[in-house]
Each structure stands twice: as structure tokens, then as C-alpha cells.
Design an enzyme around this catalytic site. Structure first.
Site, PDB file in Angstrom:
ATOM      1  N   GLY A  59       1.118   6.362  -9.780  1.00 18.16           N
ATOM      2  CA  GLY A  59       2.227   6.007 -10.659  1.00 18.16           C
ATOM      3  C   GLY A  59       2.309   4.505 -10.833  1.00 18.16           C
ATOM      4  O   GLY A  59       1.307   3.793 -10.721  1.00 18.16           O
ATOM      5  N   SER A  60       3.516   4.030 -11.079  1.00 18.06           N
ATOM      6  CA  SER A  60       3.703   2.610 -11.407  1.00 18.06           C
ATOM      7  C   SER A  60       3.615   1.735 -10.160  1.00 18.06           C
ATOM      8  O   SER A  60       3.835   2.191  -9.037  1.00 18.06           O
ATOM      9  CB  SER A  60       5.072   2.440 -12.053  1.00 18.06           C
ATOM     10  OG  SER A  60       6.067   2.813 -11.115  1.00 18.06           O
ATOM     11  N   GLU A  73      -2.394   4.820  -6.185  1.00 20.11           N
ATOM     12  CA  GLU A  73      -3.141   4.508  -7.412  1.00 20.11           C
ATOM     13  C   GLU A  73      -2.132   4.088  -8.462  1.00 20.11           C
ATOM     14  O   GLU A  73      -1.249   4.873  -8.816  1.00 20.11           O
ATOM     15  CB  GLU A  73      -3.939   5.730  -7.891  1.00 20.11           C
ATOM     16  CG  GLU A  73      -5.190   5.998  -7.088  1.00 20.11           C
ATOM     17  CD  GLU A  73      -6.172   4.838  -7.074  1.00 20.11           C
ATOM     18  OE1 GLU A  73      -6.115   3.973  -7.979  1.00 20.11           O
ATOM     19  OE2 GLU A  73      -6.979   4.774  -6.143  1.00 20.11           O
ATOM     20  N   LYS A 126       5.300  16.911  -5.456  1.00 21.26           N
ATOM     21  CA  LYS A 126       6.390  16.578  -6.370  1.00 21.26           C
ATOM     22  C   LYS A 126       5.766  16.095  -7.682  1.00 21.26           C
ATOM     23  O   LYS A 126       5.189  15.013  -7.751  1.00 21.26           O
ATOM     24  CB  LYS A 126       7.290  15.469  -5.799  1.00 21.26           C
ATOM     25  CG  LYS A 126       8.572  15.347  -6.620  1.00 21.26           C
ATOM     26  CD  LYS A 126       9.047  13.925  -6.808  1.00 21.26           C
ATOM     27  CE  LYS A 126       8.732  13.245  -8.088  1.00 21.26           C
ATOM     28  NZ  LYS A 126       9.144  13.811  -9.356  1.00 21.26           N
ATOM     29  N   VAL A 138       7.113   1.528  -8.128  1.00 24.37           N
ATOM     30  CA  VAL A 138       7.396   2.620  -7.185  1.00 24.37           C
ATOM     31  C   VAL A 138       6.379   2.605  -6.043  1.00 24.37           C
ATOM     32  O   VAL A 138       6.730   2.721  -4.866  1.00 24.37           O
ATOM     33  CB  VAL A 138       7.405   3.990  -7.904  1.00 24.37           C
ATOM     34  CG1 VAL A 138       7.566   5.125  -6.899  1.00 24.37           C
ATOM     35  CG2 VAL A 138       8.528   4.043  -8.943  1.00 24.37           C
ATOM     36  N   GLY A 139       5.103   2.402  -6.386  1.00 20.37           N
ATOM     37  CA  GLY A 139       4.050   2.394  -5.362  1.00 20.37           C
ATOM     38  C   GLY A 139       4.289   1.308  -4.323  1.00 20.37           C
ATOM     39  O   GLY A 139       4.141   1.548  -3.115  1.00 20.37           O
ATOM     40  N   GLU A 175       1.078  -4.626 -17.666  1.00 22.64           N
ATOM     41  CA  GLU A 175       0.748  -3.287 -18.147  1.00 22.64           C
ATOM     42  C   GLU A 175       1.871  -2.786 -19.063  1.00 22.64           C
ATOM     43  O   GLU A 175       3.039  -2.841 -18.698  1.00 22.64           O
ATOM     44  CB  GLU A 175       0.605  -2.311 -16.980  1.00 22.64           C
ATOM     45  CG  GLU A 175       0.179  -0.928 -17.455  1.00 22.64           C
ATOM     46  CD  GLU A 175       0.147   0.131 -16.352  1.00 22.64           C
ATOM     47  OE1 GLU A 175       1.162   0.292 -15.657  1.00 22.64           O
ATOM     48  OE2 GLU A 175      -0.895   0.788 -16.205  1.00 22.64           O
ATOM     49  N   CYS A 221      -4.107   5.229 -17.158  1.00 20.59           N
ATOM     50  CA  CYS A 221      -4.173   4.063 -16.263  1.00 20.59           C
ATOM     51  C   CYS A 221      -5.445   3.287 -16.516  1.00 20.59           C
ATOM     52  O   CYS A 221      -5.509   2.092 -16.258  1.00 20.59           O
ATOM     53  CB  CYS A 221      -4.100   4.512 -14.813  1.00 20.59           C
ATOM     54  SG  CYS A 221      -5.290   5.785 -14.448  1.00 20.59           S
TER      55      CYS A 221
HETATM   56  P1  NAP Z   1       6.284   6.329 -11.904  1.00 25.30           P
HETATM   57  O1  NAP Z   1       7.519   6.130 -12.650  1.00 25.30           O
HETATM   58  O2  NAP Z   1       5.941   5.378 -10.819  1.00 25.30           O
HETATM   59  O3  NAP Z   1       6.351   7.827 -11.335  1.00 25.30           O
HETATM   60  C1  NAP Z   1       5.282   8.390 -10.611  1.00 25.30           C
HETATM   61  C2  NAP Z   1       5.835   9.474  -9.713  1.00 25.30           C
HETATM   62  O4  NAP Z   1       6.660   8.870  -8.707  1.00 25.30           O
HETATM   63  C3  NAP Z   1       6.733  10.473 -10.444  1.00 25.30           C
HETATM   64  O5  NAP Z   1       6.570  11.754  -9.889  1.00 25.30           O
HETATM   65  C4  NAP Z   1       8.116   9.931 -10.138  1.00 25.30           C
HETATM   66  O6  NAP Z   1       9.147  10.880 -10.257  1.00 25.30           O
HETATM   67  C5  NAP Z   1       7.935   9.488  -8.704  1.00 25.30           C
HETATM   68  N1  NAP Z   1       8.935   8.540  -8.232  1.00 25.30           N
HETATM   69  C6  NAP Z   1       9.752   7.739  -8.951  1.00 25.30           C
HETATM   70  N2  NAP Z   1      10.564   7.029  -8.127  1.00 25.30           N
HETATM   71  C7  NAP Z   1      10.247   7.388  -6.854  1.00 25.30           C
HETATM   72  C8  NAP Z   1      10.734   7.006  -5.564  1.00 25.30           C
HETATM   73  N3  NAP Z   1      11.694   6.108  -5.424  1.00 25.30           N
HETATM   74  N4  NAP Z   1      10.185   7.583  -4.474  1.00 25.30           N
HETATM   75  C9  NAP Z   1       9.179   8.480  -4.603  1.00 25.30           C
HETATM   76  N5  NAP Z   1       8.700   8.894  -5.803  1.00 25.30           N
HETATM   77  C10 NAP Z   1       9.209   8.348  -6.914  1.00 25.30           C
HETATM   78  O7  NAP Z   1       4.997   6.358 -12.880  1.00 25.30           O
HETATM   79  P2  NAP Z   1       4.846   7.178 -14.229  1.00 25.30           P
HETATM   80  O8  NAP Z   1       5.692   6.530 -15.264  1.00 25.30           O
HETATM   81  O9  NAP Z   1       4.996   8.631 -13.969  1.00 25.30           O
HETATM   82  O10 NAP Z   1       3.303   6.936 -14.574  1.00 25.30           O
HETATM   83  C11 NAP Z   1       2.829   5.808 -15.237  1.00 25.30           C
HETATM   84  C12 NAP Z   1       2.201   4.837 -14.276  1.00 25.30           C
HETATM   85  O11 NAP Z   1       1.208   5.517 -13.509  1.00 25.30           O
HETATM   86  C13 NAP Z   1       1.456   3.707 -14.946  1.00 25.30           C
HETATM   87  O12 NAP Z   1       1.753   2.507 -14.286  1.00 25.30           O
HETATM   88  C14 NAP Z   1      -0.014   4.063 -14.755  1.00 25.30           C
HETATM   89  O13 NAP Z   1      -0.899   2.976 -14.757  1.00 25.30           O
HETATM   90  C15 NAP Z   1       0.020   4.738 -13.444  1.00 25.30           C
HETATM   91  N6  NAP Z   1      -1.134   5.615 -13.273  1.00 25.30           N
HETATM   92  C16 NAP Z   1      -2.126   5.211 -12.428  1.00 25.30           C
HETATM   93  C17 NAP Z   1      -3.256   5.999 -12.250  1.00 25.30           C
HETATM   94  C18 NAP Z   1      -4.325   5.582 -11.305  1.00 25.30           C
HETATM   95  O14 NAP Z   1      -5.071   6.441 -10.847  1.00 25.30           O
HETATM   96  N7  NAP Z   1      -4.438   4.310 -10.977  1.00 25.30           N
HETATM   97  C19 NAP Z   1      -3.365   7.215 -12.928  1.00 25.30           C
HETATM   98  C20 NAP Z   1      -2.341   7.589 -13.792  1.00 25.30           C
HETATM   99  C21 NAP Z   1      -1.223   6.787 -13.950  1.00 25.30           C
HETATM  100  P3  NAP Z   1       9.917  11.082 -11.661  1.00 25.30           P
HETATM  101  O15 NAP Z   1       8.909  11.554 -12.611  1.00 25.30           O
HETATM  102  O16 NAP Z   1      10.944  12.093 -11.319  1.00 25.30           O
HETATM  103  O17 NAP Z   1      10.481   9.745 -12.014  1.00 25.30           O
END
Ligand code: NAP
Length: 485
Positions: free
Chosen positions: A228-229, A250, A175, A232-233, A385, A284
Site C-alpha cells: 500500500g501507501s 511494498e 484484510k 501507512v507502511g 507519487e 505501483c
Molecule cells: P493504502 O491506503 O496504504 O491501503 C493499503 C491497505 O492498508 C488497505 O487494505 C487499507 O485499508 C490498509 N490500511 C489503511 N490504514 C491502515 C492502518 N492504519 N493500519 C493497517 N492497515 C491500514 O494504499 P492503497 O491506496 O490501497 O494503495 C495504493 C498504494 O499502494 C500506492 O502507494 C501504491 O504505490 C502502493 N502499491 C504498491 C505495490 C508494491 O508492490 N510496491 C503494489 C500495489 C500498490 P482500507 O482499504 O480500508 O483503507
């Protein structure tokens, strides 16, 4: 009219059950819709999971080097399309074209690296205490893996999850992030063209709440890899650990760069600008805290602000542009909100601080790269963050104080040090609470052939990338074989 992109389920490009789509909009020019993607729901997840479960035993029985061949072929196809794929990434995510090209190349390298792992899935042979007993371990795939990815590395992150999952013999339901689903689509397309068998790889676009949720709850799923965030994680953690699935998270960071008084100040300023503002701070591993020893603070700040003021902000497709837009209206709003919070808490804006307007800026989500001084460790700008081009400067009395400040956040993804003092370098490496540690380099800019991941609240579970990735996507079988009766 924008192109419509379908899901990939059971070896077919299909519309979602509701027949609805959602737009993928260019953040540098919101008048452009990059593509329309399937607004999938639980029914589509059900199809994809069933297809993946059906394909898994045959895929697991396929010799691993042959599984690797599909990755090699997909890498070739992507390489032949490098320019197009890079431009698409800039259009959907906003990062500059050179950055996008670097990322697509990285995804290609990841496919090749894990293609090679097909012939290198090492295990152990260990002597038995008993006569005529042969003991060894072997790697077994887990089953169906659910992969959920963010928008900020829309090609590299899907690649670094899909490639090890597949080469290890798992089947996959991916996804992608709704803000940038095209780059991941292109990898799936390349693997499909490479001939990967039907059902082995499935791609379902749609919202996290609908598709992501249904995916992690589906009974065939044996492993979940999420980037991701934290919000959500952490919610996924509650759900997935209850079912005792293999889980990898992550998440966010508040990554520090410490600059010690012996540093070359021009070099340090370049490291900070790269870490904080490239990719609009939307990495990130981006640096969002600079922790500077008192004797050099003023001199370094002058160089840093001068460099930052020169950064060219604009549409990443334009030559010479060094920083693109925020990815969407929400992220821009978050960036602006934190600028106000920082000011209210007493930080001073040394440069930037405003949304850019006029000309091309009116069509996108552009913000000035922003630096704050007068930041205390307990301020929100030093603790939370933001995920934008915002850098908080903190003054350290000495090395010990710098380490205390650096470790004084709940995150622990990456951290860097700028210094030529060998003793301090080793003390930093040993004492810093971060999974990714860099010296005389920005906090960002990691490579695919080494393990990737953080500590504290940034990460959970096994490392991604490099040799470590196979550990997550396999479990160990231990064999005791007596060859006489
Ligand atoms: P996000 O809002 O948490 O979304 C990440 C993924 O999760 C997206 O595909 C999102 O879908 C999906 N998602 C949202 N709600 C969900 C749920 N309830 N159940 C399952 N999946 C769900 O994060 P983002 O805004 O895309 O990315 C930014 C964040 O990612 C930042 O916090 C950044 O630090 C982190 N990040 C971490 C790393 C690492 O390796 N540590 C690398 C890159 C980014 P939708 O897109 O449809 O909402």
C-alpha cells in the site's frame, strides 16, 4: 439491492459483530453498488486471529504437498469462473476487462505455482566437522500471518501473499482493501470450496484504521505482509518492528523510463503509453517519469502525445476501451490536485489535464491521460507519487544525466530503459536504483515466478513472489543429529 458478502472466520461465512456493512461502488458508474461488505472491527479481528492460531499447529503438521493440493483445487475453480471474476474486478476497480482477465489469470497461475512449491520446499544438507553427525536445515512456518492488501491489484496481490503463506504452513488473516474487497473474497471462496481446513484462512473486511490496525497489534501475529501507501507502511514499520515480527512492506514508486537517442521512437512511445496510462496509471510500477535524451526529445514527444490523444477512456467493460476511471473520488481529486501543482510550478500540459464529463463520464471518475513538459527534477510532479494517469517528461543532456535524474527520487521500485546500445543497457542495469529493472519493456508488467520488490523508500523486507516468497514465510531451523551414541 446489492449482494451482501460476509467475512470468512474459522471456516464459517459470518456477519461482523456490529452487523454493519459498507458499499463497494463501481468507479465507472457510481450508481452501481457492486456489493456490501462487513464493516468489521477489533472484535472480528479477535475471532479471526484466535481461529488462525488454533488451526496453525495442525496445518503446519499437514504434509506440504497436501497443503499445495488446496491451492491447485482453488485454481481450477477460479479458472472455471474466469469471465465472471474478471467482470467483477472491472466493476469494482475500474481497470479494463482485458487487464482484469490478465490479473485473474495471474492469480490462478500464482495458486498453481505455489501449489507446486508444496513439493519443492528445498533446504540444505551440509557436512559436519564431526563424525557421525548429520547436519541439515529445514523450513519452518512462522505461525499466523497478517496480510493487508491494496485496491489496485485486488486479486493478484492477495493471491501472491496468501499462496506462499499457506503452502509454507502458516495460517492467515487477510484484510482486503475497502475499495475492492470482492476479488480477494473470490479467492478465499475458492479455497474454502477446495476444502481448506477451518481456521487456516480467514478474511475480515473493514477499514484499515479499524481492522488493519487491530490485526497488526494482535499478539498471535508473527508476520505482517503489507502492500500500500508509504504513509501507512511507514506507520506499520514503527509498530511491527518494535515487536520484532517478520515484516514485508511494498509501497510507492516514481518509476522512470529512460529513452536514449538510438531508440526506435515509435517503439519508445508505445512503451511509455503502456507504462504510464494502462490501468489508469494506478500501478505501483507505472511509469510517471519519462527521461529523454535531448536530440530525440521533440520528435518523441510528438509521437507520444499523438498516441496518448488516441487512447479510448471509458467503462472498462466496453470493448475497445483502453483506460478506465480513477478508483474513487479521492484518487481523482489527488490527480487533479497534482495537475494544478505541476502547472503552478511551471510545467506545461501537452495533452489532457481535465476531468472528463458528459454522457457516461458524468457517472464515473474519468480523467484525461495527461503529459507535462518543462518539468524540472525538483518539481513535486517529478518527485511525489500521484498514482494516476500523469506523465512528467524530463530532458537529459546525455546518458549520465539521465541516470542522475532517474536515481534522483526517494523511491526505487521499477525502472526501464529503451535503447539498443549494449554498453548503456549494462550500465543502466548496474547503476539504476530500482528493484525491478526492465529493458525495452514498460516499467510495469512483471511475472509471478520471479522475485518482486523495490529499494530505497519503496520497499522493506524480503522479496515477494517467485522462489523468494517462501523465504519470507518460513524460518530456518538448523539441525545437528548424531546418529551414534
Ligand atoms: P493504502 O491506503 O496504504 O491501503 C493499503 C491497505 O492498508 C488497505 O487494505 C487499507 O485499508 C490498509 N490500511 C489503511 N490504514 C491502515 C492502518 N492504519 N493500519 C493497517 N492497515 C491500514 O494504499 P492503497 O491506496 O490501497 O494503495 C495504493 C498504494 O499502494 C500506492 O502507494 C501504491 O504505490 C502502493 N502499491 C504498491 C505495490 C508494491 O508492490 N510496491 C503494489 C500495489 C500498490 P482500507 O482499504 O480500508 O483503507
Amino acid at each position: 439491492m446489492a449482494d451482501v458478502y460476509r467475512n470468512y472466520v474459522g471456516g464459517e461465512w459470518v456477519e461482523c459483530a456490529t452487523k454493519k456493512t459498507f458499499p463497494n461502488v463501481n468507479p465507472a458508474n457510481t450508481n452501481e453498488t457492486v456489493g456490501l461488505f462487513q464493516a468489521s472491527g477489533p472484535a472480528d479481528v479477535q475471532e479471526a486471529c484466535q481461529a488462525a492460531a488454533k488451526a496453525q499447529p495442525v496445518w503446519a503438521a499437514t504434509p506440504a504437498p497436501l497443503r499445495g493440493e488446496f491451492l491447485y483445487k482453488a485454481a481450477e475453480l477460479m479458472e472455471s469462473r474466469l469471465q465472471k471474476l474478471s467482470e467483477e474486478m472491472t466493476r469494482e476497480e475500474g481497470k479494463t476487462l482485458p487487464e482484469a482477465k490478465g490479473e485473474v489469470k495471474r492469480a490462478i497461475n500464482i495458486l498453481r505455482y505455489f501449489g507446486g512449491e508444496g513439493a519443492r520446499q528445498f533446504s540444505y544438507q551440509i557436512p559436519s566437522e564431526r563424525e557421525n553427525v548429520f547436519c541439515y536445515t529445514l523450513r519452518k512456518p512462522l505461525g499466523v500471518a497478517a496480510l493487508i492488501t491494496p485496491w489496485n491489484f485486488p486479486s493478484a496481490i492477495p493471491a501472491w501473499k496468501m499462496a506462499p503463506a499457506l503452502v509454507a504452513g502458516n495460517t492467515v488473516v487477510l484484510k482486503p482493501a475497502s475499495l475492492a474487497p470482492l476479488s480477494a473474497y473470490r479467492i478465499v471462496e475458492a479455497l474454502a470450496e477446495a476444502g481448506i481446513p477451518a481456521g487456516v484462512l480467514n478474511y475480515v473486511a473493514g477499514s484499515g484504521g479499524e481492522v488493519g490496525n487491530a490485526l497488526v497489534e494482535h499478539p498471535v501475529i508473527r508476520a505482517v505482509s503489507f502492500t500500500g501507501s508509504c504513509d501507512v507502511g511507514n506507520a506499520l514499520y514503527e509498530k511491527v518492528t518494535k515487536r520484532k515480527l517478520r515484516l514485508q512492506l511494498e509501497m510507492g514508486g516514481k518509476n522512470p523510463t529512460i529513452v536514449l537517442k538510438d531508440a526506435d521512437l515509435d517503439y519508445a512511445a508505445a512503451v511509455l503509453v503502456n507504462g504510464a496510462f494502462f490501468s489508469t496509471g494506478q500501478k505501483c510500477t507505472a511509469c510517471s517519469r519519462a527521461i529523454i535524451e535531448k536530440p530525440i526529445f521533440q520528435a518523441l514527444v510528438e509521437k507520444l502525445v499523438a498516441r496518448t490523444r488516441k487512447l479510448k477512456v471509458g467503462n472498462g467493460l466496453e470493448p475497445g476501451v483502453e483506460m478506465g476511471p480513477a478508483v474513487d473520488a479521492n484518487q481523482l481529486e489527488t490527480d487533479l490536485k497534482y495537475i494544478e501543482i505541476a502547472k503552478r510550478e511551471g510545467a506545461q500540459v501537452l495533452c489532457g489535464g481535465n476531468r472528463l464529463s458528459g454522457g457516461i463520464y458524468d457517472a464515473g471518475y474519468f480523467l484525461e491521460p495527461t503529459i507535462f513538459a518543462g518539468v524540472r527534477a525538483d518539481m513535486r510532479i517529478a518527485q511525489e507519487e500521484v498514482f494516476g494517469p500523469l506523465l512528467a517528461l524530463l530532458v537529459a543532456d546525455d546518458f549520465e544525466d539521465a541516470m542522475r535524474l532517474a536515481n534522483g527520487a526517494r523511491f526505487g521500485l521499477s525502472a526501464s530503459l529503451v535503447s539498443r546500445d549494449l554498453t548503456r543497457v549494462h550500465q543502466f542495469i548496474n547503476g539504476i536504483e530500482a528493484g525491478l529493472i526492465t529493458v525495452n519493456l514498460p516499467t510495469a508488467g512483471v511475472e509471478y515466478q520471479l522475485p518482486f520488490g523495490g529499494t530505497k523508500e519503496s520497499s522493506f523486507g524480503m522479496r515477494e513472489q517467485g522462489p523468494a516468497a517462501l523465504d519470507f514465510y518460513t524460518e530456518t531451523g538448523t539441525v545437528y543429529l548424531k546418529y551414534t551414541q
